[in-house]
Design a protein around this motif. Structure first.
Motif, PDB file in Angstrom:
ATOM      1  N   GLU A  46       0.866  -1.182   0.000  1.00  0.00           N
ATOM      2  CA  GLU A  46       0.000   0.000   0.000  1.00  0.00           C
ATOM      3  C   GLU A  46       0.901   1.230   0.000  1.00  0.00           C
ATOM      4  OE1 GLU A  46      -3.051   0.196   3.023  1.00  0.00           O
ATOM      5  OE2 GLU A  46      -3.909   2.003   2.107  1.00  0.00           O
ATOM      6  N   SER A  49      -0.307   7.448  -3.622  1.00  0.00           N
ATOM      7  CA  SER A  49      -0.799   7.387  -5.006  1.00  0.00           C
ATOM      8  C   SER A  49      -1.225   8.769  -5.501  1.00  0.00           C
ATOM      9  CB  SER A  49      -1.996   6.431  -5.093  1.00  0.00           C
ATOM     10  OG  SER A  49      -2.670   6.578  -6.336  1.00  0.00           O
ATOM     11  N   ASN A  50      -0.466   9.301  -6.455  1.00  0.00           N
ATOM     12  CA  ASN A  50      -0.889  10.579  -7.031  1.00  0.00           C
ATOM     13  C   ASN A  50      -2.186  10.408  -7.834  1.00  0.00           C
ATOM     14  OD1 ASN A  50       0.297   9.290  -9.290  1.00  0.00           O
ATOM     15  ND2 ASN A  50       1.113  11.219 -10.119  1.00  0.00           N
ATOM     16  N   GLY A  51      -2.351   9.293  -8.529  1.00  0.00           N
ATOM     17  CA  GLY A  51      -3.549   9.090  -9.355  1.00  0.00           C
ATOM     18  C   GLY A  51      -4.826   9.111  -8.544  1.00  0.00           C
ATOM     19  N   ARG A  52      -4.832   8.418  -7.406  1.00  0.00           N
ATOM     20  CA  ARG A  52      -6.030   8.412  -6.547  1.00  0.00           C
ATOM     21  C   ARG A  52      -6.238   9.803  -5.938  1.00  0.00           C
ATOM     22  NH1 ARG A  52      -9.189   3.431  -6.386  1.00  0.00           N
ATOM     23  NH2 ARG A  52      -7.714   1.792  -6.842  1.00  0.00           N
ATOM     24  N   ILE A  54      -5.235  12.847  -6.950  1.00  0.00           N
ATOM     25  CA  ILE A  54      -5.675  13.836  -7.944  1.00  0.00           C
ATOM     26  C   ILE A  54      -7.132  13.578  -8.323  1.00  0.00           C
ATOM     27  CG2 ILE A  54      -5.350  14.556 -10.362  1.00  0.00           C
ATOM     28  CD1 ILE A  54      -2.288  14.046  -9.895  1.00  0.00           C
ATOM     29  N   ASP A  55      -7.492  12.316  -8.501  1.00  0.00           N
ATOM     30  CA  ASP A  55      -8.857  11.960  -8.874  1.00  0.00           C
ATOM     31  C   ASP A  55      -9.850  12.398  -7.791  1.00  0.00           C
ATOM     32  OD1 ASP A  55     -10.856  10.890 -10.407  1.00  0.00           O
ATOM     33  OD2 ASP A  55     -10.300   8.798 -10.102  1.00  0.00           O
ATOM     34  N   TYR A  56      -9.570  12.062  -6.541  1.00  0.00           N
ATOM     35  CA  TYR A  56     -10.545  12.326  -5.471  1.00  0.00           C
ATOM     36  C   TYR A  56     -10.678  13.815  -5.172  1.00  0.00           C
ATOM     37  CZ  TYR A  56     -10.328   7.281  -4.827  1.00  0.00           C
ATOM     38  OH  TYR A  56     -10.378   5.928  -5.030  1.00  0.00           O
ATOM     39  N   ALA A  57      -9.614  14.579  -5.412  1.00  0.00           N
ATOM     40  CA  ALA A  57      -9.677  16.014  -5.136  1.00  0.00           C
ATOM     41  C   ALA A  57     -10.010  16.825  -6.386  1.00  0.00           C
ATOM     42  CB  ALA A  57      -8.346  16.488  -4.569  1.00  0.00           C
ATOM     43  N   TYR A  69      -3.924  10.279  -0.629  1.00  0.00           N
ATOM     44  CA  TYR A  69      -4.431   8.909  -0.593  1.00  0.00           C
ATOM     45  C   TYR A  69      -3.375   7.875  -0.995  1.00  0.00           C
ATOM     46  CZ  TYR A  69      -9.223  10.438   0.062  1.00  0.00           C
ATOM     47  OH  TYR A  69     -10.377  10.967   0.589  1.00  0.00           O
ATOM     48  N   ASN A  71      -2.804   3.881  -2.846  1.00  0.00           N
ATOM     49  CA  ASN A  71      -3.342   3.115  -3.972  1.00  0.00           C
ATOM     50  C   ASN A  71      -4.510   2.219  -3.567  1.00  0.00           C
ATOM     51  OD1 ASN A  71      -1.669   1.486  -2.446  1.00  0.00           O
ATOM     52  ND2 ASN A  71      -0.850   0.337  -4.198  1.00  0.00           N
ATOM     53  N   ARG A  72      -4.790   2.093  -2.259  1.00  0.00           N
ATOM     54  CA  ARG A  72      -5.988   1.358  -1.819  1.00  0.00           C
ATOM     55  C   ARG A  72      -7.083   2.312  -1.377  1.00  0.00           C
ATOM     56  NH1 ARG A  72      -3.180  -3.451   1.819  1.00  0.00           N
ATOM     57  NH2 ARG A  72      -1.854  -4.290   0.144  1.00  0.00           N
ATOM     58  N   SER A  73      -6.946   3.574  -1.740  1.00  0.00           N
ATOM     59  CA  SER A  73      -7.968   4.595  -1.477  1.00  0.00           C
ATOM     60  C   SER A  73      -8.136   4.920  -0.001  1.00  0.00           C
ATOM     61  CB  SER A  73      -9.324   4.199  -2.072  1.00  0.00           C
ATOM     62  OG  SER A  73      -9.252   4.189  -3.479  1.00  0.00           O
TER      63      SER A  73
ATOM     64  N   LEU B  90      -3.327  10.937 -16.178  1.00  0.00           N
ATOM     65  CA  LEU B  90      -3.211  11.435 -14.800  1.00  0.00           C
ATOM     66  C   LEU B  90      -3.990  10.600 -13.790  1.00  0.00           C
ATOM     67  CD1 LEU B  90      -3.675  15.286 -15.352  1.00  0.00           C
ATOM     68  CD2 LEU B  90      -1.539  14.094 -14.814  1.00  0.00           C
ATOM     69  N   LEU B  91      -5.138  10.073 -14.192  1.00  0.00           N
ATOM     70  CA  LEU B  91      -6.085   9.520 -13.216  1.00  0.00           C
ATOM     71  C   LEU B  91      -6.011   8.000 -13.133  1.00  0.00           C
ATOM     72  CD1 LEU B  91      -9.155  11.787 -14.016  1.00  0.00           C
ATOM     73  CD2 LEU B  91      -7.375  12.089 -12.290  1.00  0.00           C
ATOM     74  N   THR B  92      -6.186   7.488 -11.930  1.00  0.00           N
ATOM     75  CA  THR B  92      -6.294   6.036 -11.748  1.00  0.00           C
ATOM     76  C   THR B  92      -7.586   5.542 -12.387  1.00  0.00           C
ATOM     77  OG1 THR B  92      -7.050   6.671  -9.553  1.00  0.00           O
ATOM     78  CG2 THR B  92      -4.954   5.552  -9.688  1.00  0.00           C
ATOM     79  N   GLU B  97     -14.301   2.360  -5.004  1.00  0.00           N
ATOM     80  CA  GLU B  97     -14.007   3.427  -4.037  1.00  0.00           C
ATOM     81  C   GLU B  97     -14.263   4.799  -4.646  1.00  0.00           C
ATOM     82  OE1 GLU B  97     -11.803   1.132  -5.007  1.00  0.00           O
ATOM     83  OE2 GLU B  97     -11.672  -0.190  -3.267  1.00  0.00           O
ATOM     84  N   LYS B 101     -16.810   7.528  -3.290  1.00  0.00           N
ATOM     85  CA  LYS B 101     -16.312   8.807  -2.787  1.00  0.00           C
ATOM     86  C   LYS B 101     -16.821   9.994  -3.587  1.00  0.00           C
ATOM     87  CE  LYS B 101     -11.894   7.368  -0.970  1.00  0.00           C
ATOM     88  NZ  LYS B 101     -12.108   7.430   0.467  1.00  0.00           N
ATOM     89  N   LEU B 102     -16.710   9.901  -4.913  1.00  0.00           N
ATOM     90  CA  LEU B 102     -17.010  11.074  -5.733  1.00  0.00           C
ATOM     91  C   LEU B 102     -18.497  11.205  -6.023  1.00  0.00           C
ATOM     92  CD1 LEU B 102     -14.148  11.397  -8.386  1.00  0.00           C
ATOM     93  CD2 LEU B 102     -14.500  12.702  -6.307  1.00  0.00           C
ATOM     94  N   VAL B 132      -1.458   4.050 -12.614  1.00  0.00           N
ATOM     95  CA  VAL B 132      -2.254   4.933 -13.468  1.00  0.00           C
ATOM     96  C   VAL B 132      -2.156   4.389 -14.885  1.00  0.00           C
ATOM     97  CG1 VAL B 132      -2.420   7.254 -14.440  1.00  0.00           C
ATOM     98  CG2 VAL B 132      -1.942   6.961 -12.007  1.00  0.00           C
ATOM     99  N   ILE B 149      -8.983  20.084 -12.314  1.00  0.00           N
ATOM    100  CA  ILE B 149      -9.206  19.227 -13.480  1.00  0.00           C
ATOM    101  C   ILE B 149     -10.687  18.864 -13.520  1.00  0.00           C
ATOM    102  CG2 ILE B 149      -6.885  18.238 -13.383  1.00  0.00           C
ATOM    103  CD1 ILE B 149      -8.248  15.687 -12.251  1.00  0.00           C
TER     104      ILE B 149
END
Lengths: 196, 196
Positions: A46, A49-52, A54-57, A69, A71-73, B90-92, B97, B101-102, B132, B149
């Motif tokens: 675990e 994770s930049n990908g998670r 960036i996605d969640y924010a 976050y 990689n397991r969120s 960029l994104l997972t 999850e 979340k979103l 990613v 984004i």
């Protein structure tokens, strides 16, 4: 407060942080970058994770109040203090391959990647498992239209701080960046404090 | 030319590509995304890396002629044809999850992440190792100033193609994206062809 621990120029360190503890990263001389990688102590598969994140924010830039976050969120970090406001979460740690490819260096330094790999090996983290780090104080302007990025000198001034709270028990890799582009070609140390 | 293979809506596939072979990804109905993950067949710990690729190209957007790197700094892919010109790196992959979340979904789909994990498991790739992906046809505008984004409908039209050449023997994971935001809420299939 305890004295900070110093990471000498172009080197790295690894250590453990327990849930709830704070990590303060200090740029003692200004215009220096620290690559921050982190892994769950319970299971180092675990990882940050930049990908998670960036996605969640739905954003690329992170500052006080934001969560980082895994990689397991799961939330790994909360950012508690940010004196600078400009950091990077896109680029892999600088490496021998990077110095060779981008700058044509024939006998390149092992870079933050090599420093993280060496520091993290005793903690059971393999080089392949080192992800994109959170690059504290790194200044990477993005042109949203063309997609071009550049690496500019950091905006950090001597003594500027960046504090995160560990939201789980963590293995940390932290560097004083080895890339001239990231510190205006003045390789400098990074200091850090673990506190409550 | 052989008939393309179809990936049904909200599902995924895994397969092997040999060095020098071409992979063409086709959007049969338009406005659909395919998440592309890849791993070295020789050692699946070598995986597609957005951080290395973005660093070496100094840009976020990739099209014909560009190379996509692994976490070991080897070229994995060269992009040979691109009918659309807008993709995301960029994104997972979307996941249960993420839907929770979103979008507050209480019984979320397993998403591209779950589909990739299931398809790649027989090839020895663990869920934690899914990085990613290169998100073909995904439209993620970036505001370079604020870092915001968004995920907009793809610009792909029915029949649009994206072709890559494998630069090493690869294990591929490929999806027909499960996220409504990525296909204007019309979940659709993705077609692909392996050719020379």
């Amino acid at each position: 407060m305890t004295e900070p621990t110093r990471i000498p120029p172009r080197s790295g360190a690894a250590f453990i942080l327990k849930r709830g503890e704070l990590l303060t990263i200090i740029d003692p001389e200004g215009e220096q970058v620290a690559d921050l990688a982190s892994f769950s102590l319970e299971d180092p598969n675990e990882a940050i994770s930049n990908g998670r994140t960036i996605d969640y924010a739905s954003k690329l830039y992170f500052t006080t109040g934001d969560e980082i976050y895994s990689n397991r969120s799961n939330v790994m970090w909360t950012i508690m203090r940010d004196d600078v406001g400009t950091h990077d979460f896109l680029l892999t740690p600088c490496s021998a391959e990077m110095f060779r490819k981008l700058y044509g260096e024939e006998e390149p330094h092992r870079g933050c990647f090599g420093n993280l790999a060496a520091a993290l090996a005793p903690h059971g983290v393999s080089p392949d498992a080192i992800p994109v780090a959170f690059n504290v104080f790194m200044n990477v302007p993005v042109d949203g239209k063309t997609g071009r990025i550049s690496v500019d000198p950091p905006k950090s001034k001597p003594g500027d701080r960046f504090t995160l709270r560990a939201e789980m028990d963590l293995i940390i890799g932290l560097t004083a960046c080895s890339a001239g582009q990231s510190n205006n070609f003045r390789y400098k140390p990074i200091d850090y404090l673990i506190h409550s």
